[in-house]
Write a protein that holds these residues in place. Structure first.
Motif, mmCIF file in Angstrom:
data_model
loop_
_atom_site.group_PDB
_atom_site.id
_atom_site.type_symbol
_atom_site.label_atom_id
_atom_site.label_comp_id
_atom_site.label_asym_id
_atom_site.label_seq_id
_atom_site.Cartn_x
_atom_site.Cartn_y
_atom_site.Cartn_z
ATOM 1 N N UNK A 143 0.845 -1.202 0.000
ATOM 2 C CA UNK A 143 0.000 0.000 0.000
ATOM 3 C C UNK A 143 0.877 1.248 0.000
ATOM 4 N N UNK A 144 1.854 1.291 0.897
ATOM 5 C CA UNK A 144 2.745 2.452 0.981
ATOM 6 C C UNK A 144 3.495 2.658 -0.332
ATOM 7 N N UNK A 145 4.053 1.605 -0.876
ATOM 8 C CA UNK A 145 4.806 1.719 -2.124
ATOM 9 C C UNK A 145 3.955 2.200 -3.280
ATOM 10 N N UNK A 146 2.740 1.709 -3.350
ATOM 11 C CA UNK A 146 1.835 2.108 -4.434
ATOM 12 C C UNK A 146 1.438 3.574 -4.307
ATOM 13 N N UNK A 147 1.019 3.965 -3.131
ATOM 14 C CA UNK A 147 0.610 5.364 -2.923
ATOM 15 C C UNK A 147 1.797 6.298 -3.114
ATOM 16 N N UNK A 148 2.945 5.936 -2.543
ATOM 17 C CA UNK A 148 4.147 6.756 -2.703
ATOM 18 C C UNK A 148 4.547 6.892 -4.162
ATOM 19 N N UNK A 149 4.458 5.812 -4.913
ATOM 20 C CA UNK A 149 4.822 5.841 -6.332
ATOM 21 C C UNK A 149 3.859 6.688 -7.151
ATOM 22 N N UNK A 160 9.445 9.358 2.333
ATOM 23 C CA UNK A 160 9.518 9.385 3.795
ATOM 24 C C UNK A 160 8.167 9.801 4.382
ATOM 25 N N UNK A 161 7.550 10.817 3.812
ATOM 26 C CA UNK A 161 6.255 11.293 4.327
ATOM 27 C C UNK A 161 5.174 10.237 4.131
ATOM 28 N N UNK A 162 5.130 9.622 2.948
ATOM 29 C CA UNK A 162 4.114 8.585 2.735
ATOM 30 C C UNK A 162 4.379 7.363 3.617
ATOM 31 N N UNK A 163 5.635 7.036 3.866
ATOM 32 C CA UNK A 163 5.957 5.916 4.763
ATOM 33 C C UNK A 163 5.498 6.224 6.184
ATOM 34 N N UNK A 164 5.741 7.434 6.638
ATOM 35 C CA UNK A 164 5.329 7.828 7.988
ATOM 36 C C UNK A 164 3.804 7.773 8.134
ATOM 37 N N UNK A 165 3.099 8.360 7.184
ATOM 38 C CA UNK A 165 1.630 8.350 7.249
ATOM 39 C C UNK A 165 1.072 6.929 7.150
ATOM 40 N N UNK A 183 2.573 4.200 8.080
ATOM 41 C CA UNK A 183 2.872 3.524 9.349
ATOM 42 C C UNK A 183 1.874 3.901 10.433
ATOM 43 N N UNK A 184 1.551 5.175 10.518
ATOM 44 C CA UNK A 184 0.580 5.635 11.524
ATOM 45 C C UNK A 184 -0.783 4.983 11.274
ATOM 46 N N UNK A 185 -1.221 4.960 10.037
ATOM 47 C CA UNK A 185 -2.513 4.348 9.702
ATOM 48 C C UNK A 185 -2.482 2.854 9.988
ATOM 49 N N UNK A 186 -1.390 2.184 9.628
ATOM 50 C CA UNK A 186 -1.273 0.741 9.860
ATOM 51 C C UNK A 186 -1.321 0.413 11.347
#
Length: 70
Positions: free
Chosen positions: A18-24, A47-52, A54-57
């Motif tokens: 999910x993170x990789x897809x949204x970040x990409x 970094x920002x998409x990974x942080x967000x 992670x918080x959601x997960x």
């Protein structure tokens, strides 16, 4: 491998996708219009998409845990 471990590994794997897809997808837009590949902007986007992500997960995990483990 027990059920708890399988659910945990699957959950983390799904969130990485999910993170990789949204970040990409976000990165694709910015690469077309705003910054160059390898720039600090590209780094910041991931970094920002990974942080967000992670918080959601972390926020959603108790629901998933209760549904599949308990």
């Amino acid at each position: 491998m027990n059920k708890k471990t399988l659910i945990g590994v699957s959950y983390v794997s799904a969130w990485v996708i999910v993170w990789g897809t949204i970040g990409s997808l976000i990165d694709f837009y910015f690469l077309q219009n705003t910054y160059l590949p390898g720039s600090i902007g590209q780094f910041a986007t991931f970094i920002i998409t990974a942080f967000l992500s992670s918080i959601i997960a972390i926020y959603i995990f108790p629901t998933i845990n209760n549904k599949f483990i308990s």
